[in-house]
Scaffold this motif. Structure first.
Motif, short mmCIF file in Angstrom:
data_model
loop_
_atom_site.label_atom_id
_atom_site.label_comp_id
_atom_site.label_asym_id
_atom_site.label_seq_id
_atom_site.Cartn_x
_atom_site.Cartn_y
_atom_site.Cartn_z
N UNK A 112 1.43 20.18 -32.40
CA UNK A 112 2.25 19.06 -31.94
C UNK A 112 1.50 18.24 -30.90
N UNK A 113 1.75 16.93 -30.93
CA UNK A 113 1.15 16.04 -29.95
C UNK A 113 2.20 15.63 -28.93
N UNK A 114 1.80 14.97 -27.84
CA UNK A 114 2.78 14.55 -26.83
C UNK A 114 3.84 13.59 -27.36
N UNK A 115 3.61 12.94 -28.48
CA UNK A 115 4.60 12.00 -29.01
C UNK A 115 5.70 12.70 -29.81
N UNK A 116 5.54 13.98 -30.10
CA UNK A 116 6.52 14.68 -30.93
C UNK A 116 7.91 14.68 -30.31
N UNK A 117 8.03 15.10 -29.06
CA UNK A 117 9.34 15.19 -28.42
C UNK A 117 10.02 13.84 -28.28
N UNK A 118 9.33 12.78 -27.82
CA UNK A 118 10.00 11.47 -27.75
C UNK A 118 10.47 10.97 -29.12
N UNK A 119 9.70 11.20 -30.16
CA UNK A 119 10.11 10.78 -31.51
C UNK A 119 11.33 11.58 -31.95
N UNK A 120 11.32 12.88 -31.71
CA UNK A 120 12.47 13.73 -32.05
C UNK A 120 13.71 13.28 -31.28
N UNK A 121 13.55 13.01 -30.00
CA UNK A 121 14.66 12.56 -29.17
C UNK A 121 15.21 11.22 -29.65
N UNK A 122 14.34 10.28 -29.98
CA UNK A 122 14.78 8.97 -30.47
C UNK A 122 15.51 9.08 -31.79
N UNK A 123 14.99 9.86 -32.71
CA UNK A 123 15.64 10.03 -34.02
C UNK A 123 16.99 10.72 -33.87
N UNK A 124 17.06 11.71 -33.01
CA UNK A 124 18.33 12.41 -32.77
C UNK A 124 19.34 11.48 -32.13
N UNK A 125 18.90 10.67 -31.20
CA UNK A 125 19.80 9.72 -30.54
C UNK A 125 20.35 8.70 -31.52
N UNK A 126 19.52 8.22 -32.41
CA UNK A 126 19.98 7.28 -33.44
C UNK A 126 20.99 7.95 -34.35
N UNK A 127 20.70 9.17 -34.77
CA UNK A 127 21.61 9.90 -35.65
C UNK A 127 22.98 10.09 -35.01
N UNK A 128 22.99 10.56 -33.77
CA UNK A 128 24.27 10.80 -33.10
C UNK A 128 25.00 9.49 -32.79
N UNK A 129 24.26 8.44 -32.47
CA UNK A 129 24.91 7.14 -32.25
C UNK A 129 25.61 6.66 -33.52
N UNK A 130 24.94 6.80 -34.65
CA UNK A 130 25.54 6.39 -35.93
C UNK A 130 26.78 7.24 -36.24
N UNK A 131 26.69 8.53 -36.00
CA UNK A 131 27.85 9.41 -36.24
C UNK A 131 29.03 8.98 -35.37
N UNK A 132 28.77 8.70 -34.09
CA UNK A 132 29.84 8.29 -33.19
C UNK A 132 30.44 6.94 -33.60
N UNK A 133 29.62 6.03 -34.07
CA UNK A 133 30.13 4.73 -34.53
C UNK A 133 31.04 4.91 -35.74
N UNK A 134 30.60 5.73 -36.69
CA UNK A 134 31.43 5.98 -37.88
C UNK A 134 32.74 6.65 -37.48
N UNK A 135 32.68 7.63 -36.60
CA UNK A 135 33.91 8.30 -36.15
C UNK A 135 34.85 7.31 -35.46
N UNK A 136 34.30 6.44 -34.66
CA UNK A 136 35.13 5.47 -33.95
C UNK A 136 35.75 4.48 -34.92
N UNK A 137 34.99 4.07 -35.93
CA UNK A 137 35.54 3.14 -36.92
C UNK A 137 36.64 3.78 -37.75
N UNK A 138 36.56 5.09 -37.96
CA UNK A 138 37.58 5.80 -38.74
C UNK A 138 38.79 6.21 -37.91
N UNK A 139 38.68 6.19 -36.59
CA UNK A 139 39.77 6.68 -35.74
C UNK A 139 40.92 5.70 -35.73
N UNK A 140 42.03 6.17 -35.19
CA UNK A 140 43.23 5.35 -35.14
C UNK A 140 43.03 4.15 -34.22
N UNK A 141 43.74 3.07 -34.48
CA UNK A 141 43.58 1.86 -33.66
C UNK A 141 43.95 2.10 -32.20
#
Length: 149
Positions: free
Chosen positions: A36-65
């Motif tokens: 692993x290189x020093x860029x591994x952790x930042x890339x993993x963190x960025x990809x995870x953050x995008x994934x969880x942000x998308x999940x939260x957006x979908x959950x919020x869009x599906x939630x009650x008004x």
């Protein structure tokens, strides 16, 4: 509704996450022949953050008004998280990794759960901090500040 204050916050978080991932990708390849290189952790963190942000957006869009939930008391969890992050950043170099990270993880667990079983939460916090320390120290070779020098 596609726009309300919660969704706007999530959209901004997604945009920041995408920007972070793009910056991390500019650091170079996440792996090389030697591992692993020093860029591994930042890339993993960025990809995870995008994934969880998308999940939260979908959950919020599906939630009650919002109109149906107006009777609920105000929840200031996001503000407490910001305060905890600020305190963590401030204390990190001064009191070292173990104390600041242990308290930070413990506070986050308490913020997002009930105010009971403090010993279990303290044990979980300690385990997370030790695993992260070993990961950074052994895997990434990052020296973290300690209280004792």
């Amino acid at each position: 509704m596609l726009l309300n204050r919660h969704l706007i916050f999530l959209y901004v978080t997604l945009a920041v996450s995408v920007g972070y991932l793009i910056s991390a990708l500019r650091l170079g390849a996440p792996t090389s022949e030697s591992g692993l290189t020093p860029s591994f952790f930042p890339i993993l963190l960025g990809a995870t953050s995008i994934t969880f942000s998308c999940i939260l957006i979908v959950q919020k869009l599906r939630s009650e008004p919002e109109e149906k939930r107006q009777s609920e008391p105000a929840n200031y969890t996001h503000l407490w998280v910001v305060v905890a992050i600020f305190a963590y950043i401030t204390a990190f170099k001064t009191v070292g990794y173990f104390i600041s990270s242990g308290l930070f993880v413990f506070v986050l667990i308490v913020i997002f759960s009930s105010f009971e079983k403090f010993l279990v939460k303290a044990a979980i916090s300690a385990a997370v901090v030790v695993v992260a320390y070993v990961t950074f120290q052994q895997l990434f070779g990052v020296r973290l500040p300690t209280l004792w020098g």
